[in-house]
Design a protein around this motif. Sequence first.
Motif, PDB file in Angstrom:
ATOM      1  N   GLY A  33       0.872  -1.184  -0.105  1.00  0.00           N
ATOM      2  CA  GLY A  33       0.456  -0.066   0.392  1.00  0.00           C
ATOM      3  C   GLY A  33       0.318   1.586  -0.032  1.00  0.00           C
ATOM      4  N   TYR A  34       2.021   1.393  -0.126  1.00  0.00           N
ATOM      5  CA  TYR A  34       2.848   2.571   0.737  1.00  0.00           C
ATOM      6  C   TYR A  34       4.042   2.042  -1.223  1.00  0.00           C
ATOM      7  N   ALA A  35       4.872   1.038  -1.051  1.00  0.00           N
ATOM      8  CA  ALA A  35       5.679   1.167  -2.148  1.00  0.00           C
ATOM      9  C   ALA A  35       5.213  -0.108  -2.546  1.00  0.00           C
ATOM     10  N   PRO A  36       5.953  -0.606  -3.678  1.00  0.00           N
ATOM     11  CA  PRO A  36       6.221  -1.575  -4.544  1.00  0.00           C
ATOM     12  C   PRO A  36       7.331  -2.358  -3.207  1.00  0.00           C
ATOM     13  N   GLN A  37       7.092  -3.448  -3.207  1.00  0.00           N
ATOM     14  CA  GLN A  37       7.877  -4.817  -2.793  1.00  0.00           C
ATOM     15  C   GLN A  37       8.789  -5.785  -3.584  1.00  0.00           C
ATOM     16  N   HIS A  38       9.938  -5.477  -2.749  1.00  0.00           N
ATOM     17  CA  HIS A  38      10.572  -6.710  -3.432  1.00  0.00           C
ATOM     18  C   HIS A  38      10.807  -7.833  -2.742  1.00  0.00           C
ATOM     19  N   VAL A  39      11.180  -8.917  -3.104  1.00  0.00           N
ATOM     20  CA  VAL A  39      11.212  -9.972  -1.941  1.00  0.00           C
ATOM     21  C   VAL A  39      12.974  -9.680  -1.281  1.00  0.00           C
ATOM     22  N   THR A  40      12.907  -9.623   0.165  1.00  0.00           N
ATOM     23  CA  THR A  40      13.629  -9.851   0.823  1.00  0.00           C
ATOM     24  C   THR A  40      14.547 -11.309   1.059  1.00  0.00           C
ATOM     25  N   ALA A  41      15.587 -11.286   0.387  1.00  0.00           N
ATOM     26  CA  ALA A  41      16.335 -12.803   0.980  1.00  0.00           C
ATOM     27  C   ALA A  41      17.429 -12.499  -0.236  1.00  0.00           C
ATOM     28  N   GLY A  42      18.200 -13.296   0.608  1.00  0.00           N
ATOM     29  CA  GLY A  42      19.644 -13.638  -0.090  1.00  0.00           C
ATOM     30  C   GLY A  42      20.765 -12.567  -0.041  1.00  0.00           C
ATOM     31  N   SER A  43      20.315 -11.955   1.525  1.00  0.00           N
ATOM     32  CA  SER A  43      21.543 -11.335   1.896  1.00  0.00           C
ATOM     33  C   SER A  43      21.868  -9.702   0.763  1.00  0.00           C
ATOM     34  N   TRP A  44      20.584  -9.679   0.114  1.00  0.00           N
ATOM     35  CA  TRP A  44      20.175  -8.505  -0.657  1.00  0.00           C
ATOM     36  C   TRP A  44      19.068  -7.304   0.006  1.00  0.00           C
ATOM     37  N   GLY A  45      18.868  -7.103   0.966  1.00  0.00           N
ATOM     38  CA  GLY A  45      18.414  -6.353   1.861  1.00  0.00           C
ATOM     39  C   GLY A  45      19.205  -4.926   2.054  1.00  0.00           C
ATOM     40  N   THR A  46      20.310  -5.306   3.091  1.00  0.00           N
ATOM     41  CA  THR A  46      20.892  -4.154   2.727  1.00  0.00           C
ATOM     42  C   THR A  46      21.459  -3.386   1.510  1.00  0.00           C
ATOM     43  N   GLY A  47      22.034  -4.177   1.346  1.00  0.00           N
ATOM     44  CA  GLY A  47      22.444  -4.009  -0.591  1.00  0.00           C
ATOM     45  C   GLY A  47      21.755  -2.849  -1.323  1.00  0.00           C
ATOM     46  N   SER A  48      20.726  -3.004  -1.018  1.00  0.00           N
ATOM     47  CA  SER A  48      19.528  -2.400  -1.894  1.00  0.00           C
ATOM     48  C   SER A  48      18.822  -1.651  -1.246  1.00  0.00           C
ATOM     49  N   VAL A  49      18.530  -1.588  -0.072  1.00  0.00           N
ATOM     50  CA  VAL A  49      17.127  -0.536   0.767  1.00  0.00           C
ATOM     51  C   VAL A  49      18.613   0.837   1.288  1.00  0.00           C
ATOM     52  N   ALA A  50      19.918   0.243   1.566  1.00  0.00           N
ATOM     53  CA  ALA A  50      21.412   1.124   2.093  1.00  0.00           C
ATOM     54  C   ALA A  50      21.120   2.059   0.588  1.00  0.00           C
ATOM     55  N   PRO A  51      21.999   1.655  -0.873  1.00  0.00           N
ATOM     56  CA  PRO A  51      21.607   2.647  -1.680  1.00  0.00           C
ATOM     57  C   PRO A  51      20.221   3.779  -2.050  1.00  0.00           C
ATOM     58  N   ALA A  52      18.951   2.926  -1.863  1.00  0.00           N
ATOM     59  CA  ALA A  52      17.967   3.616  -1.629  1.00  0.00           C
ATOM     60  C   ALA A  52      17.613   4.875  -1.192  1.00  0.00           C
ATOM     61  N   ALA A  53      18.003   4.472   0.034  1.00  0.00           N
ATOM     62  CA  ALA A  53      17.464   5.735   0.919  1.00  0.00           C
ATOM     63  C   ALA A  53      18.719   6.597   1.327  1.00  0.00           C
ATOM     64  N   ARG A  54      19.991   6.320   0.596  1.00  0.00           N
ATOM     65  CA  ARG A  54      21.186   7.172   0.353  1.00  0.00           C
ATOM     66  C   ARG A  54      20.681   8.292  -0.959  1.00  0.00           C
ATOM     67  N   THR A  55      20.381   7.652  -2.153  1.00  0.00           N
ATOM     68  CA  THR A  55      19.932   8.304  -3.341  1.00  0.00           C
ATOM     69  C   THR A  55      18.996   8.991  -3.043  1.00  0.00           C
ATOM     70  N   ALA A  56      17.564   8.725  -2.459  1.00  0.00           N
ATOM     71  CA  ALA A  56      16.884   9.453  -2.129  1.00  0.00           C
ATOM     72  C   ALA A  56      16.933  10.588  -1.338  1.00  0.00           C
ATOM     73  N   ALA A  57      17.557  10.929  -0.655  1.00  0.00           N
ATOM     74  CA  ALA A  57      17.966  12.067   0.801  1.00  0.00           C
ATOM     75  C   ALA A  57      19.069  13.142  -0.091  1.00  0.00           C
ATOM     76  N   LEU A  58      19.957  12.362  -1.209  1.00  0.00           N
ATOM     77  CA  LEU A  58      20.946  13.468  -1.406  1.00  0.00           C
ATOM     78  C   LEU A  58      20.326  13.928  -2.820  1.00  0.00           C
ATOM     79  N   LYS A  59      19.007  13.488  -2.999  1.00  0.00           N
ATOM     80  CA  LYS A  59      18.327  14.186  -4.685  1.00  0.00           C
ATOM     81  C   LYS A  59      17.323  15.116  -3.413  1.00  0.00           C
ATOM     82  N   LEU A  60      17.523  14.581  -2.472  1.00  0.00           N
ATOM     83  CA  LEU A  60      16.214  15.599  -1.570  1.00  0.00           C
ATOM     84  C   LEU A  60      16.939  16.682  -1.175  1.00  0.00           C
TER      85      LEU A  60
END
Length: 726
Positions: free
Chosen positions: A492-519
């Motif tokens: 209901g808030y955002a499209p969701q990926h499968v969080t598995a295979g140890s890619w959670g941090t490697g995916s959300v950290a760049p997403a959060a950082r990219t959004a913060a830099l854009k802001l």
Amino acid sequence: MTLEPTPDRPRIDAYEKVLGRALYAADHPVAGLLHGMTVPAAIARGYIEAIDITDAKNVPGVVRVFTHEDFSQIKTTPAARGAYGQPGKGYQPMTSRLIRHRGEAVALVVAETLEAAIEGAEAVKVRYVPEPFSASMDDALAKAEQEAASKLSSGDAESVFASATHRIDVEYLHPQQHHNPIELISTTAAFEEGKIAIYEGTQAVAAFAGGLAGMMGIEPQALRGVSPYTGGGFGQKNGIQEQSVLVASAAMALRRPVKLVMPRSQLFHTASYRPHSRHRVRLAADDEGHLLAGIYETVQQNSQYDGFGCEHGVNPPRMYNYGSWRGNDRIIRVDSQTPGHQRAPHEHPSSYATECAMDELAEALAIDPVQLRLINDTHRDVLTRKPFSSRYLAECLRRGAELFEWGRRARQPGSLVAANGERIGLGVGCGCYKASMTPAITTLRLSATGRCEIATSGHEMGQGLRSVIAAELIEVLGVDPNKLEIRIGDTGYAPQHVTAGSWGTGSVAPAARTAALKLREELSQLTGAPLSDEPVHVQLMRTRRPVLEVSVDTVPLGKDRQAIDQIRKGIPSTTGPEYPDFMAFSWIAHFAEVHVEPSTARVRVRRVVSVADCGRVMNRRTAESQVRGGVVWGIGAALREAGETDPRFGGVLNNDLAEYIVPVNADIGRIEVDFIDEPDPKLNISGVKGLGEVAMVGATAAVVNAVYNATGKRIRHLPIRVEDLL
């Protein structure tokens, strides 16, 4: 902006969890809720001849009893098979008379109370026509695949092995294991704002909701998947469970919300698990200890009807500088539910076998086991010849050996004795796990009052994903963590990926950082000058704008914009470990000290030191927790855990936490954790690699090798029991 080490911070959601405000799937209050309970099949293979539901319907409070006649319309779609067509669990019980594994649901009782649902389920009478079945890989009816599931090679390993002076040829056995997260698997189907809201602890809420919609024949937009917190997944919750569509379909039929919490005893038969496997390892080396050849052949259990990939041979050739390599994985089909991913799914069993084999080779060569691994360190992948984006395994070994005081290890087994007479053994084991990433869609909203909201892709399973997101926003924007709201695990808030295979941090950290830099960039354009050190919301206030919002799509390295289209549709789209210019892995070294009581052969793991290379450490507390948890799993695998299948009836005998033995506090000594903490900027903007899976890889081998060093006995099966050492 340079990547600095992150300061020590508590979990961003620590108080929410301690105070019980963090709601898990089965906790959500729903008005008018009905309760469900399934009736498990009492045979391992065959079909239903008749079902008598008369007594069940007469139980006070029972609303309806569903059977296969009510659910024959449920479809099996590619989405039902896990990651949209990827090998995985796809069989759906209760759509016909067929029985394919013991414990699958043959009826669903829905009642006004949980007690009535349980009593009604116990009152259902089923008459079966059983058929011969296979309970294990060694049974006559088990079916071996004719072709290998996967093959990996580099050079002529067979010829090199045959001509080598120093060779070992050993076989290791790994048992069936079960996840047993504390949060039981549950499904709640409710009706909210014109949609069916599905509350289920899952690692893949979007693919889960889309898959359910396809199975039920409705539009994906009609379902909302909700899983803001998951109480442990470890791979068991990254697909559609056997009861999920049954509960949703029952709610649709009754037009009332329905909840089912699957009992743990049934989960041993309906949920995925780590399959039984055999591992033959052949290693050859020269006089100096350089690895000339590695030959690795595995056999893994699978179900008769679905697919689960056998990939034990993928990681071992990445560990060391093998002159040549050949790997071969095969599967054998038995009559059970389909196995699946369980923390470090193939990496843990393969590291157990190959790292123990490395220990045996070190003994044959009379070389220290740590030194043998350092001799064979490499910065290039054996199979692809690509360099690694970063590799600090040698540093992990050296730092771990120093912290552990490896120099006190006695080469002669059993010669190091404690003051109380216990034999002391020291062992080492190493591991790696792919550094993968997945796309994310993020909306970041900053208010002039200081409130900050972020909605992005990802699932919180206790690993600290919210803390990772918070760390990037605090560093880049200086936001107040007390005014930060993080929305994940909800379509209901955002499209969701499968969080598995140890890619959670490697995916959300760049997403959060990219959004913060854009802001920051957009705020700078609004102010007409570079931002100062003042809080960003204060600078926003000066622009006389109450809110600034940005949206970003992050496409991981090696992918294109199609990955964003896929995540919007709930289709998993991961990348790694192979990238255009390099290979990427996380690395770890474990050192274990065991004490063995000489008269009873009781083994206690007194101390473990683990040093990991996971790129930039985003939150030291959650990272240390991940590694400690992985080590506890490794100790459990070495000394405690095994699913015992009854050959007469095909079910798991020890299907509860009383008899499926896992480590408890008394089993765990000191676990010391350290990190290299070197960012990997080649991989992503945050310089992070995964940690949750690699934390376990190699830990079991370290314990097993320590047991040998204490006793002089090579035990080549798990778990090691007292009778193995007497």
